[in-house]
Design a protein around this motif. Structure first.
Motif, short mmCIF file in Angstrom:
data_model
loop_
_atom_site.label_atom_id
_atom_site.label_comp_id
_atom_site.label_asym_id
_atom_site.label_seq_id
_atom_site.Cartn_x
_atom_site.Cartn_y
_atom_site.Cartn_z
N MET A 128 -0.90 0.32 -17.85
CA MET A 128 -2.31 0.57 -17.68
C MET A 128 -2.66 0.63 -16.20
SD MET A 128 -5.20 1.05 -19.14
CE MET A 128 -5.97 0.49 -20.55
N ILE A 129 -2.09 -0.26 -15.41
CA ILE A 129 -2.39 -0.27 -13.98
C ILE A 129 -1.85 0.98 -13.31
CG2 ILE A 129 -1.94 -1.50 -11.82
CD1 ILE A 129 -2.02 -4.10 -13.43
N ALA A 130 -0.67 1.41 -13.71
CA ALA A 130 -0.09 2.62 -13.12
C ALA A 130 -0.93 3.84 -13.45
CB ALA A 130 1.33 2.81 -13.63
N ARG A 131 -1.49 3.88 -14.64
CA ARG A 131 -2.36 5.00 -15.03
C ARG A 131 -3.62 5.02 -14.17
NH1 ARG A 131 -3.27 4.09 -20.51
NH2 ARG A 131 -1.15 4.74 -20.85
N PHE A 132 -4.19 3.85 -13.91
CA PHE A 132 -5.37 3.77 -13.07
C PHE A 132 -5.06 4.19 -11.64
CE2 PHE A 132 -7.67 2.00 -16.44
CZ PHE A 132 -8.99 1.86 -16.07
N GLU A 133 -3.90 3.78 -11.13
CA GLU A 133 -3.51 4.16 -9.77
C GLU A 133 -3.31 5.67 -9.65
OE1 GLU A 133 -0.13 1.70 -9.06
OE2 GLU A 133 -1.37 -0.04 -8.55
N ARG A 134 -2.73 6.29 -10.69
CA ARG A 134 -2.59 7.76 -10.69
C ARG A 134 -3.96 8.43 -10.74
NH1 ARG A 134 1.50 7.08 -14.74
NH2 ARG A 134 0.04 8.02 -16.22
N ALA A 135 -4.89 7.86 -11.50
CA ALA A 135 -6.23 8.43 -11.59
C ALA A 135 -6.97 8.31 -10.26
CB ALA A 135 -7.02 7.75 -12.70
N ILE A 136 -6.79 7.22 -9.56
CA ILE A 136 -7.43 7.04 -8.24
C ILE A 136 -6.86 8.06 -7.26
CG2 ILE A 136 -7.64 5.45 -6.29
CD1 ILE A 136 -7.80 3.19 -8.44
N ALA A 137 -5.56 8.29 -7.30
CA ALA A 137 -4.95 9.31 -6.44
C ALA A 137 -5.45 10.71 -6.81
CB ALA A 137 -3.43 9.24 -6.53
N MET A 138 -5.63 10.95 -8.12
CA MET A 138 -6.15 12.24 -8.56
C MET A 138 -7.59 12.43 -8.08
SD MET A 138 -6.75 13.77 -12.39
CE MET A 138 -5.04 13.86 -12.86
N ALA A 139 -8.36 11.36 -8.05
CA ALA A 139 -9.75 11.45 -7.58
C ALA A 139 -9.79 11.88 -6.11
CB ALA A 139 -10.46 10.13 -7.78
N ALA A 140 -8.86 11.38 -5.32
CA ALA A 140 -8.81 11.79 -3.90
C ALA A 140 -8.48 13.26 -3.78
CB ALA A 140 -7.77 10.94 -3.16
N ARG A 141 -7.63 13.79 -4.67
CA ARG A 141 -7.31 15.21 -4.63
C ARG A 141 -8.48 16.06 -5.12
NH1 ARG A 141 -2.46 13.10 -6.70
NH2 ARG A 141 -2.94 13.89 -8.78
N ILE A 142 -9.18 15.59 -6.14
CA ILE A 142 -10.35 16.32 -6.65
C ILE A 142 -11.43 16.39 -5.59
CG2 ILE A 142 -12.22 16.25 -8.35
CD1 ILE A 142 -10.20 14.98 -10.30
N ARG A 143 -11.56 15.35 -4.82
CA ARG A 143 -12.59 15.30 -3.76
C ARG A 143 -12.41 16.43 -2.76
NH1 ARG A 143 -13.28 10.41 0.55
NH2 ARG A 143 -15.19 11.15 1.50
N ARG A 144 -11.16 16.81 -2.50
CA ARG A 144 -10.88 17.85 -1.50
C ARG A 144 -10.87 19.27 -2.06
NH1 ARG A 144 -7.03 13.75 -0.02
NH2 ARG A 144 -5.43 14.87 -1.18
N LEU A 145 -11.09 19.42 -3.36
CA LEU A 145 -11.10 20.76 -3.94
C LEU A 145 -12.25 21.59 -3.40
CD1 LEU A 145 -10.33 20.11 -7.72
CD2 LEU A 145 -8.86 21.23 -6.05
N PRO A 146 -12.02 22.86 -3.11
CA PRO A 146 -13.10 23.71 -2.59
C PRO A 146 -13.92 24.35 -3.70
CG PRO A 146 -11.04 24.90 -2.51
CD PRO A 146 -10.72 23.52 -3.03
N VAL A 147 -14.44 23.53 -4.61
CA VAL A 147 -15.29 24.02 -5.69
C VAL A 147 -16.60 23.24 -5.69
CG1 VAL A 147 -13.36 24.80 -7.12
CG2 VAL A 147 -14.21 22.48 -7.38
#
Length: 90
Positions: A1-20
């Protein structure tokens, strides 16, 4: 569960930089990020600390570097019909 949350937090940082626009980012958060992070939270409690980190990471996507630290105001300004706050999704 913790690893899934850490992957989601990293994904959020990538979504933040999307040019959309914010509408498309909100759709990605709702359909991909929250689905991945909260899968199985009915059985295993993610913990308050991990949930707070995920909420902060999602809020940073839509905060655009502003100094507003109120998550309720940040999530209220997100476009779309569904809420992107992980606390309300549980």
């Amino acid at each position: 569960m913790i690893a899934r949350f850490e992957r989601a937090i990293a994904m959020a940082a990538r979504i933040r930089r999307l040019p959309v626009d914010a509408i498309r980012k909100a759709n990605v958060v709702r359909t991909k990020l929250l689905a991945m992070a909260l899968h199985g939270c009915e059985v295993a409690d993610p913990g308050d600390q991990m949930l707070a980190k995920l909420s902060t990471a999602v809020a940073r996507i839509f905060n655009h570097g502003k100094t507003n630290h109120d998550l309720d105001w940040t999530f209220a300004g997100v476009p779309g019909e569904n809420d992107v706050d992980p606390n309300t999704q549980i």
